[in-house]
Scaffold this motif. Structure first.
Motif, PDB file in Angstrom:
ATOM      1  N   ALA A   1      18.775  63.278 -37.764  1.00  0.00           N
ATOM      2  CA  ALA A   1      18.526  61.881 -37.963  1.00  0.00           C
ATOM      3  C   ALA A   1      17.353  61.409 -39.090  1.00  0.00           C
ATOM      4  CB  ALA A   1      18.270  61.004 -36.686  1.00  0.00           C
ATOM      5  N   VAL A   2      16.400  62.321 -38.792  1.00  0.00           N
ATOM      6  CA  VAL A   2      15.244  61.979 -39.838  1.00  0.00           C
ATOM      7  C   VAL A   2      15.025  63.072 -40.846  1.00  0.00           C
ATOM      8  CG1 VAL A   2      13.779  60.910 -37.986  1.00  0.00           C
ATOM      9  CG2 VAL A   2      13.759  63.632 -38.264  1.00  0.00           C
ATOM     10  N   LEU A   3      16.205  63.829 -41.030  1.00  0.00           N
ATOM     11  CA  LEU A   3      16.268  64.946 -41.969  1.00  0.00           C
ATOM     12  C   LEU A   3      15.974  64.501 -43.579  1.00  0.00           C
ATOM     13  CD1 LEU A   3      16.628  68.048 -42.590  1.00  0.00           C
ATOM     14  CD2 LEU A   3      19.078  67.281 -43.319  1.00  0.00           C
ATOM     15  N   PRO A   4      16.293  63.185 -43.882  1.00  0.00           N
ATOM     16  CA  PRO A   4      15.740  62.723 -45.109  1.00  0.00           C
ATOM     17  C   PRO A   4      14.274  62.708 -45.386  1.00  0.00           C
ATOM     18  CG  PRO A   4      17.699  61.577 -44.675  1.00  0.00           C
ATOM     19  CD  PRO A   4      17.253  62.462 -43.370  1.00  0.00           C
ATOM     20  N   LEU A   5      13.770  62.347 -44.311  1.00  0.00           N
ATOM     21  CA  LEU A   5      12.181  62.165 -44.304  1.00  0.00           C
ATOM     22  C   LEU A   5      11.603  63.591 -44.571  1.00  0.00           C
ATOM     23  CD1 LEU A   5      11.726  59.350 -41.564  1.00  0.00           C
ATOM     24  CD2 LEU A   5      11.538  59.163 -43.990  1.00  0.00           C
ATOM     25  N   LEU A   6      12.152  64.637 -43.750  1.00  0.00           N
ATOM     26  CA  LEU A   6      11.684  65.852 -43.947  1.00  0.00           C
ATOM     27  C   LEU A   6      11.805  66.640 -45.050  1.00  0.00           C
ATOM     28  CD1 LEU A   6      12.978  67.377 -40.537  1.00  0.00           C
ATOM     29  CD2 LEU A   6      10.778  66.418 -40.867  1.00  0.00           C
ATOM     30  N   LEU A   7      12.691  65.925 -46.160  1.00  0.00           N
ATOM     31  CA  LEU A   7      12.651  66.244 -47.575  1.00  0.00           C
ATOM     32  C   LEU A   7      11.821  65.798 -48.516  1.00  0.00           C
ATOM     33  CD1 LEU A   7      16.680  66.912 -47.335  1.00  0.00           C
ATOM     34  CD2 LEU A   7      14.720  68.400 -47.125  1.00  0.00           C
ATOM     35  N   VAL A   8      11.137  64.923 -48.101  1.00  0.00           N
ATOM     36  CA  VAL A   8      10.442  63.931 -49.050  1.00  0.00           C
ATOM     37  C   VAL A   8       9.257  64.789 -49.610  1.00  0.00           C
ATOM     38  CG1 VAL A   8       8.768  62.008 -49.211  1.00  0.00           C
ATOM     39  CG2 VAL A   8      10.791  61.532 -48.120  1.00  0.00           C
TER      40      VAL A   8
END
Length: 132
Positions: free
Chosen positions: A76-83
């Motif tokens: 669910a928070v994968l996009p934030l981990l890619l920042v």
């Protein structure tokens, strides 16, 4: 309701922490294997491949029950981990610009190979499901 019939309040958190611990343990184990064997593959990738192999064995069901709460919340928070990755790429844009054509070709070819492989596997699975 007394204490024996009421679910423990900390149970979901404990399950989540256990799942996260297992994911971290597989990543750390992969890092250890990578370091010991001096492999050119990232250790976390080796750990996730080991987890995938275990998920193809009979221990799949208990492992899924243990890992799924943490895995679902991390996805669910994968996009934030890619920042941070995106910031690093933008920060080193100068040196990357020198190889822009090679990078674009690698991205297009990688995308095409991934797309064709996924289409082939999907077609194969659909054919198997249609068979009686």
């Amino acid at each position: 309701m007394d204490e024996t019939t009421q679910p423990a309040r900390g149970a979901p958190i404990a399950r989540w922490l256990l799942g996260l611990g297992l994911l971290v343990a597989f990543a750390a184990g992969g890092n250890l294997v990578q370091h010991l064997l001096d492999l050119p593959i990232p250790g976390s990738t080796i750990g996730m491949i080991a987890l995938l192999i275990l998920l193809a064995t009979p221990v799949r069901e208990p492992l899924i029950r243990l890992v799924s709460p943490a895995a679902d919340s991390l996805i669910a928070v994968l996009p934030l981990l890619l920042v941070p990755l995106a910031v690093g790429i933008v920060g080193s844009f100068g040196p990357l610009a020198e190889h822009a054509l090679a990078l674009a070709a690698a991205l297009v070819i990688g995308w095409l190979v991934t797309f064709l492989t996924a289409a082939f596997v999907a077609d194969l699975l659909m054919r198997r499901m249609r068979r009686p």
